[in-house]
Design a protein around this motif. Structure first.
Motif, PDB file in Angstrom:
ATOM      1  N   PRO A   4       0.897  -1.206  -0.074  1.00 53.75           N
ATOM      2  CA  PRO A   4       0.025   0.021  -0.115  1.00 53.75           C
ATOM      3  C   PRO A   4       0.859   1.380   0.065  1.00 53.75           C
ATOM      4  O   PRO A   4       1.824   1.329   0.583  1.00 53.75           O
ATOM      5  CB  PRO A   4      -0.842  -0.220   1.374  1.00 53.75           C
ATOM      6  CG  PRO A   4      -0.482  -1.583   1.843  1.00 53.75           C
ATOM      7  CD  PRO A   4       0.806  -2.104   1.126  1.00 53.75           C
ATOM      8  N   GLN A   5       0.556   2.401  -0.767  1.00 50.35           N
ATOM      9  CA  GLN A   5       1.214   3.423  -0.554  1.00 50.35           C
ATOM     10  C   GLN A   5       0.987   4.422   0.550  1.00 50.35           C
ATOM     11  O   GLN A   5       1.783   5.457   0.699  1.00 50.35           O
ATOM     12  CB  GLN A   5       0.916   4.360  -2.012  1.00 50.35           C
ATOM     13  CG  GLN A   5       1.838   3.890  -3.037  1.00 50.35           C
ATOM     14  CD  GLN A   5       1.066   3.486  -4.337  1.00 50.35           C
ATOM     15  OE1 GLN A   5       0.086   4.225  -4.852  1.00 50.35           O
ATOM     16  NE2 GLN A   5       1.525   2.526  -4.854  1.00 50.35           N
ATOM     17  N   ASP A  33      -2.993   3.654  -8.995  1.00 50.87           N
ATOM     18  CA  ASP A  33      -2.369   4.151  -7.750  1.00 50.87           C
ATOM     19  C   ASP A  33      -3.522   4.351  -6.730  1.00 50.87           C
ATOM     20  O   ASP A  33      -4.810   4.373  -7.011  1.00 50.87           O
ATOM     21  CB  ASP A  33      -1.727   5.444  -7.903  1.00 50.87           C
ATOM     22  CG  ASP A  33      -2.338   6.757  -7.842  1.00 50.87           C
ATOM     23  OD1 ASP A  33      -3.366   6.515  -8.144  1.00 50.87           O
ATOM     24  OD2 ASP A  33      -1.799   8.008  -8.114  1.00 50.87           O
ATOM     25  N   SER A  34      -3.359   4.997  -5.455  1.00 50.28           N
ATOM     26  CA  SER A  34      -4.205   4.859  -4.233  1.00 50.28           C
ATOM     27  C   SER A  34      -5.212   5.887  -4.586  1.00 50.28           C
ATOM     28  O   SER A  34      -6.412   5.712  -4.072  1.00 50.28           O
ATOM     29  CB  SER A  34      -3.333   5.143  -3.039  1.00 50.28           C
ATOM     30  OG  SER A  34      -2.939   6.447  -3.081  1.00 50.28           O
ATOM     31  N   LYS A  35      -5.031   6.659  -5.315  1.00 50.22           N
ATOM     32  CA  LYS A  35      -5.982   7.791  -5.766  1.00 50.22           C
ATOM     33  C   LYS A  35      -6.984   7.346  -7.047  1.00 50.22           C
ATOM     34  O   LYS A  35      -7.779   8.265  -7.337  1.00 50.22           O
ATOM     35  CB  LYS A  35      -5.551   9.177  -5.951  1.00 50.22           C
ATOM     36  CG  LYS A  35      -5.067   9.749  -4.383  1.00 50.22           C
ATOM     37  CD  LYS A  35      -4.553  11.188  -4.413  1.00 50.22           C
ATOM     38  CE  LYS A  35      -4.175  11.596  -3.140  1.00 50.22           C
ATOM     39  NZ  LYS A  35      -2.893  12.274  -3.357  1.00 50.22           N
ATOM     40  N   GLY A  36      -6.749   6.232  -7.445  1.00 52.11           N
ATOM     41  CA  GLY A  36      -7.491   5.736  -8.580  1.00 52.11           C
ATOM     42  C   GLY A  36      -7.111   6.288  -9.863  1.00 52.11           C
ATOM     43  O   GLY A  36      -7.675   5.878 -10.948  1.00 52.11           O
ATOM     44  N   PHE A  42       6.030  -1.358   5.797  1.00 48.28           N
ATOM     45  CA  PHE A  42       7.032  -0.491   5.185  1.00 48.28           C
ATOM     46  C   PHE A  42       7.649   0.707   6.043  1.00 48.28           C
ATOM     47  O   PHE A  42       9.041   0.794   5.966  1.00 48.28           O
ATOM     48  CB  PHE A  42       6.083   0.135   4.012  1.00 48.28           C
ATOM     49  CG  PHE A  42       7.208   0.979   3.112  1.00 48.28           C
ATOM     50  CD1 PHE A  42       7.741   0.533   2.126  1.00 48.28           C
ATOM     51  CD2 PHE A  42       7.198   2.424   3.034  1.00 48.28           C
ATOM     52  CE1 PHE A  42       8.637   0.644   1.190  1.00 48.28           C
ATOM     53  CE2 PHE A  42       8.247   3.008   2.054  1.00 48.28           C
ATOM     54  CZ  PHE A  42       8.787   2.445   1.004  1.00 48.28           C
ATOM     55  N   PRO A  43       6.932   1.173   7.127  1.00 51.20           N
ATOM     56  CA  PRO A  43       7.712   2.062   7.987  1.00 51.20           C
ATOM     57  C   PRO A  43       8.883   1.427   8.687  1.00 51.20           C
ATOM     58  O   PRO A  43       9.772   1.830   8.964  1.00 51.20           O
ATOM     59  CB  PRO A  43       6.562   2.619   8.837  1.00 51.20           C
ATOM     60  CG  PRO A  43       5.415   2.385   8.158  1.00 51.20           C
ATOM     61  CD  PRO A  43       5.658   1.373   7.136  1.00 51.20           C
ATOM     62  N   GLY A  62      -2.491 -10.915   3.067  1.00 48.25           N
ATOM     63  CA  GLY A  62      -3.228  -9.979   2.723  1.00 48.25           C
ATOM     64  C   GLY A  62      -3.430  -8.891   3.499  1.00 48.25           C
ATOM     65  O   GLY A  62      -3.882  -7.740   3.264  1.00 48.25           O
ATOM     66  N   THR A  63      -2.132  -8.492   4.328  1.00 50.75           N
ATOM     67  CA  THR A  63      -2.290  -7.399   5.111  1.00 50.75           C
ATOM     68  C   THR A  63      -0.709  -7.111   5.284  1.00 50.75           C
ATOM     69  O   THR A  63       0.090  -8.073   5.405  1.00 50.75           O
ATOM     70  CB  THR A  63      -2.896  -7.571   6.503  1.00 50.75           C
ATOM     71  OG1 THR A  63      -2.724  -6.499   7.325  1.00 50.75           O
ATOM     72  CG2 THR A  63      -2.554  -8.683   7.093  1.00 50.75           C
ATOM     73  N   ASP A  64      -0.386  -5.852   5.510  1.00 44.08           N
ATOM     74  CA  ASP A  64       1.093  -5.660   5.945  1.00 44.08           C
ATOM     75  C   ASP A  64       1.147  -5.255   7.420  1.00 44.08           C
ATOM     76  O   ASP A  64       1.909  -4.532   7.827  1.00 44.08           O
ATOM     77  CB  ASP A  64       1.591  -4.448   5.045  1.00 44.08           C
ATOM     78  CG  ASP A  64       0.810  -3.182   5.112  1.00 44.08           C
ATOM     79  OD1 ASP A  64      -0.310  -3.167   5.683  1.00 44.08           O
ATOM     80  OD2 ASP A  64       1.310  -2.435   4.671  1.00 44.08           O
ATOM     81  N   HIS A  65      -0.105  -5.673   8.186  1.00 48.28           N
ATOM     82  CA  HIS A  65       0.110  -5.220   9.607  1.00 48.28           C
ATOM     83  C   HIS A  65       0.868  -6.214  10.445  1.00 48.28           C
ATOM     84  O   HIS A  65       0.692  -7.416  10.341  1.00 48.28           O
ATOM     85  CB  HIS A  65      -1.393  -5.216   9.857  1.00 48.28           C
ATOM     86  CG  HIS A  65      -1.668  -4.756  11.403  1.00 48.28           C
ATOM     87  ND1 HIS A  65      -1.873  -3.531  11.958  1.00 48.28           N
ATOM     88  CD2 HIS A  65      -1.340  -5.570  12.598  1.00 48.28           C
ATOM     89  CE1 HIS A  65      -1.847  -3.456  13.149  1.00 48.28           C
ATOM     90  NE2 HIS A  65      -1.826  -4.785  13.731  1.00 48.28           N
TER      91      HIS A  65
END
Lengths: 930, 122
Positions: free
Chosen positions: A673-674, A773-776, B26-27, B98-101
């Motif tokens: 995710p971005q 991208d995340s904003k479509g 990512f962080p 399905g998650t990056d948590h």
């Protein structure tokens, strides 16, 4: 070297047997027999020296700093055990050939048996207690493998686990005891320990040490209350039981008692612990044995009982008792091994071991019956057989003790009772199996076993008879040598003879025989009585205990390990904070004596940018692209810092690594995710700021304290020898490829392994591919801009030239394999970005895995190569040559090593980025929008 | 100068640790990268700070300590390899789960239930 060869040959035998899978069973048996026979011959050649009272020693230095060496010694006791282990081992190997069916793997059994033999030989011959313990554990492990030989059966697996758990736990106790012992006398050498009886027994920790060592011995010898693993270990194939549970594994425990007898015995606590454990085991197991319907169950409990007898003898604290114990060790091994083998034949030929079904075997297998009956008579202690002699000695010794004061008469009485039960179960073994009517519902039609299967039994039964009739002639040498080694100093006068005249022990024997026969004749009532007793199932209790321990641990683990990475890291950071922060409070002054350098404007600007970049990364962390860009500012500033502070090599490395890292993270963002949701609670943020702030302050303080103190470094050596010894003027590079070349080799291996791991992780990746991208907004249609494509293409040769130059000059000027490799990799990655992996794939077919392998191999063989010139591993060779036109050039083997580094770096970096980048092209896979 | 240098490292460590303690992959990777800058600079400084004294023989009269430099050089390269590995692991984890948590269970599951699930059956 002879001593070392005995266990070594056995180990070699294990390896040889494991390779006989393709051979016939006979060939496999012959090959396996070869090594123990050679070892036996070697032992025989050493025997006269040992008989003359000498102790043969051999040692090799292993970890001299810890006082640990590989040391072997062969005294009388060890010699006796080596003989037993080898002779019975050879017979068992021979016997197993006919016992194991065609469906089971014979080489597998042989491999484990020989491994076990090695372990046993190691135990009895060790002259270092840590080494002894090592072999002790090896017997636990190899017996686990042997008991679970028929791993398809759940009882075999459970029996193996139980044996391992009990003897393994005992092994840990033993280790603790041995470490304490070594600590007391200041040496782990057995010679020293055996000679330090005074020191040990007057030490405050003597009792603790004794209990720990006895725990080891008692668990191994299946003494009450640790006896229950042995009956369950009967799930092993019968040859294994004949070997492990008659002559070796369980005897390791009593061996330990004998071995440490000179150092530990003689005290009251030794007497109480050892003799009472022995007596309890002797009585209890002799009683239980009578009621076992399983043939091997009967033998198992009889073994436990006899081990109890031996243990008790060692506990009686008289020298004659110790002699009797050793004599019984020999006798028990011979008759019990032959009984197990006979049981194996009966099991093999009838298909069952249940004595309620097996009756009247005399008619079907007269030879086996005769042999088994003689051996069982020896077990019962019938005259003319070896069991009788040692049992007489045992009875005599129980009469000579005054251990219970006025109640001392109890001991001989109890011993006679146990003797009666021994006669009863032996009578049952003979009568129930070979006579007592007709067989009931046997799965197989019984018949006589093949001659070869009976041969090992014949040998052992003959021994029982010969020892029983002419004891002085046969066992005198070995018995007196073993007794000498056990008692230490001088051996009391004893006489092993068939006839001592009418005396009390003879009367006790007679009572035992009559009583035993009477008990057996009343067996019906006894069985009924036994059935009405509440049954105690040791296995169920063991399983329950194991289950509750496992569940308890699981519950504790899942409390600590809740799946939160941040929680683990928080704990680790707190620990670091504690241990790194604490010493700071104990320092008087943070700053050192070194004069501080003034701040100039460039440094101030650089530091400012670095701090701004770092803080911006945090502030914008939820917008991942922005924070990545901020991070790259930090990386850039770090490389500028290296330049500023006289580390050009580091600056170049950091710069190129920075480029590939940022490209990698950009690529990764395509699949992730971005945005990071801001989901932490205010409390959590406060807590994290606290931890990170505190950690920052501690690290900064340590750093300040470090760099303001004067430097005392070993680097003067590197600076002085770089040119003369390593042939280069760039000292950093010379350290990498020469002085610390081995480190570098390890490091490029890590690099290669990481790349391979990544390659593996990306195989069959279920892709989550965003289409926008995340904003479509959809991705740009122009995937490969022409401008970038044409520039990158013309840049490639230039970049390669630069990297070649950096590589070549590396030894003398900033540069080298690492940096050149990264520059090359960046140049290629630019091609991937500009043209796509498809375009590259059409022009270049590169297998990056092979490239990594070639790189590591070049580096390794350059290192090894210096061996051929008689120089140490990784030593650089260099010389100067004059070429026409070019002038003087230097050739160094370091350059080849650096080439290996270069190739590995290029291969690994490209493999990582190209295999990830390739995934973005994979459009055939299902696209999922997020 | 030494004070400024140490402060920079302190800031890098703080920012790195704070990012590592965030709940997403990512962080964490960004934080690790920043943390490794700090570690490299710290290790490098064990040779003390010196200007214009690169350890190339014949270019100056005094030399900076080459040993920490050599060690940090390989550390930088290995740091990259490890960062790459963690990143790919994160991608793989996201693809499989399905998650990056990564901060424990996203939906609160009572601890007792989890223990029950893990219990060994006899």
């Amino acid at each position: 070297m002879t001593l070392l060869w005995i266990p070594l040959l056995s180990l070699l035998g294990s390896i040889i047997s494991s390779m006989t899978n393709t051979l016939t069973r006979n060939q496999s048996t012959r090959l396996t027999l070869l090594m123990p026979i050679i070892a036996l011959l070697m032992t025989i050649s050493l025997a006269p020296t040992v008989f003359s009272g000498e102790v043969i020693r051999e040692s090799f230095s292993w970890i001299p700093l810890l006082g640990i060496e590989i040391a072997f010694r062969l005294d009388g006791l060890a010699l006796l055990f080596v003989f037993m282990i080898l002779v019975i081992g050879i017979l068992v190997i021979f016997y197993a050939r006919y016992y194991v069916s065609n469906n089971d793997s014979l080489p597998k059994l042989y491999t484990y048996l020989m491994l076990f033999m090695t372990a046993m030989l190691g135990i009895v011959m060790s002259n270092n207690v840590i080494q002894l313990w090592f072999f002790w554990e090896l017997t636990s492990i190899s017996s686990f493998l042997l008991i679970s030989y028929w791993w398809q059966k759940s009882e075999a697996r459970e029996g193996a686990i139980m044996a391992l758990a009990i003897t393994g736990a005992g092994g840990l106790a033993l280790l603790a005891g041995l470490l304490l012992l070594g600590d007391m006398v200041g040496s782990y050498s057995l010679d020293v320990i055996l000679a330090s009886k005074e020191i040990i027994q007057n030490h405050a920790l003597y009792e603790v040490t004794l209990v720990l060592i006895l725990l080891g011995a008692f668990t191994k010898s299946a003494q009450f209350p640790f006896h229950f693993w042995l009956p369950h270990a009967m799930a092993a194939p019968t040859p294994v039981s004949a070997y492990l549970h008659s002559a070796t594994m369980v005897k390791a425990g009593v061996f330990l008692l004998a071995r440490f007898y000179p150092a530990l015995a003689g005290s009251d606590i030794w007497f109480i612990l050892v003799s009472f454990t022995g007596l309890t085991t002797l009585l209890f197991a002799a009683y239980v044995a009578l009621f076992k319907h399983d043939l091997k169950g009967l033998l198992a409990y009889s073994t436990i009982s006899h081990l109890g007898l031996i243990t008790m003898l060692f506990g009686l604290n008289t020298e004659l008792a110790a002699v009797a114990a050793i004599f019984h060790i020999i006798n028990h091994a011979t008759f019990k091994a032959s009984l197990f083998m006979a049981t194996g034949i009966i099991d093999h030929e009838t298909g069952t071991r249940d004595m309620r079904k097996i009756n009247g075997m005399w008619r079907y297998m007269p030879y086996t019956a005769t042999l088994a009956m003689v051996a069982a008579a020896a077990m019962a202690g019938v005259p003319l057989l070896n069991g009788f002699l040692s049992k007489e000695m045992f009875f005599a010794e129980t009469l000579h003790q005054q251990l219970l004061g006025s109640m001392s008469w109890l001991i001989p009485v109890l011993a006679t009772v146990a003797g009666a039960f021994a006669v009863a179960y032996s009578a049952r073994f003979i009568h129930d199996v070979f006579f007592n009517g007709e067989p009931v519902n046997l799965p197989k039609q019984p018949k006589e076993a093949p001659r070869s299967m009976r041969l090992p039994i014949e040998v052992l039964v003959a021994l029982c008879l010969v020892v029983g009739i002419i004891p002085n002639f046969v066992v005198d040498d070995i018995l007196s040598a073993a007794s000498l080694a056990t008692i230490g100093g001088h051996v009391p006068d004893y006489e092993v003879a068939l006839w001592h005249g009418f005396n009390l022990p003879l009367l006790m024997s007679a009572i035992a025989v009559c009583g035993g026969l009477f008990l057996y004749s009343q067996r019906r009532y006894l069985f009924k009585f036994q059935d009405s007793l509440p049954s105690l199932n040791a296995k169920k209790m063991f399983d329950k205990a194991m289950l509750s321990i496992t569940n308890w641990c699981q519950a504790k683990v899942s409390k600590i390990e809740n799946g939160s990475l941040q929680r683990y890291l928080t704990l680790m950071f707190l620990i670091v904070l504690l241990f790194a922060g604490w010493p700071l409070f104990e320092m008087n002054q943070l700053g050192g004596q070194k004069a501080l350098t003034p701040i100039d404007v460039f440094n101030a600007m650089g530091a400012g940018l670095l701090i701004v970049g770092a803080i911006s990364t945090v502030i914008w962390y939820s917008n991942r692209v922005v924070s990545l860009i901020m991070l790259s500012v930090v990386g850039l500033m770090a490389s500028i810092a290296f330049t500023r502070f006289s580390a050009p090599d580091l600056a170049l490395t950091q710069l190129t690594v920075e480029v590939v890292t940022i490209i990698l993270l950009m690529l990764a963002l395509f699949f992730l995710p971005q945005h990071s949701p801001r989901e932490s609670s205010s409390m959590r943020i406060l807590r994290d700021i606290g931890i990170s702030g505190a950690l920052g302050i501690v690290v900064a303080s340590i750093c300040y304290a470090l760099i303001t103190r004067p430097l005392d470094s070993i680097s003067a050596f590197f600076l002085a020898n770089a040119k003369t010894g390593g042939g280069g003027t760039n000292v950093v590079n010379v350290i990498l490829v020469d002085f610390r070349g081995f480190d570098t080799l390890g490091e490029i291996c890590v690099l290669g392994i990481a790349a391979l791991g990544i390659y593996k992780l990306l195989i069959n990746l279920p892709l989550i591919m965003p289409t926008s991208d995340s904003k479509g907004r959809p991705w740009a249609k122009e995937r490969y801009p022409i401008l970038l494509a044409s520039i990158s293409q013309s840049l490639l040769p230039l970049a390669l030239l630069v990297s070649f130059y950096i590589f070549l000059r590396g030894h003398n000027l900033p540069g080298g394999g690492f940096i050149a490799g990264l520059v090359t990799a960046v140049a290629f990655i630019l091609q991937y970005i500009a043209h796509g992996s498809h375009w590259i794939g059409q022009r270049l077919t590169i297998n990056y895995r092979k490239i990594i392998a070639v790189g590591v191999a070049i580096a390794l063989f350059t290192g090894v190569g210096s061996w051929f010139f008689g120089r140490p591993f990784m030593k650089t060779w260099f010389d100067y040559f004059n070429l026409p036109l070019v002038g003087e050039i230097e050739l160094a083997s370091a350059l080849v090593f650096d080439l290996g580094v270069y190739i590995t770096v290029v291969g690994s970096t490209l493999m990582i980025l190209a295999s990830l980048g390739q995934l973005t092209m994979n459009e055939s896979k299902k696209e999922v929008n997020i | 100068m030494e004070l400024l240098y140490a402060s920079c490292i302190g800031v890098l460590v703080s920012c790195g640790v704070f990012l590592i303690l965030r709940a997403r992959t990512f962080p964490v990777v960004l934080g690790l990268t920043m943390f490794s800058y700090a570690v490299n600079l710290f290790l490098f400084s064990a040779g003390r700070l010196s200007l214009n004294k690169a350890a190339v023989l014949g270019y100056s009269s005094e030399y900076a300590d080459p040993l920490p430099q050599a060690l940090v050089l390989t550390a930088i390269v290995i740091g990259f390899a490890m960062t790459a590995f963690v990143v790919i692991l994160a991608i793989r984890g996201r693809a499989d789960l399905g998650t990056d948590h990564v901060d424990g269970y996203e939906v609160e599951v009572p601890v007792k239930k989890i223990i029950k699930k893990r219990k060994v059956k006899p």
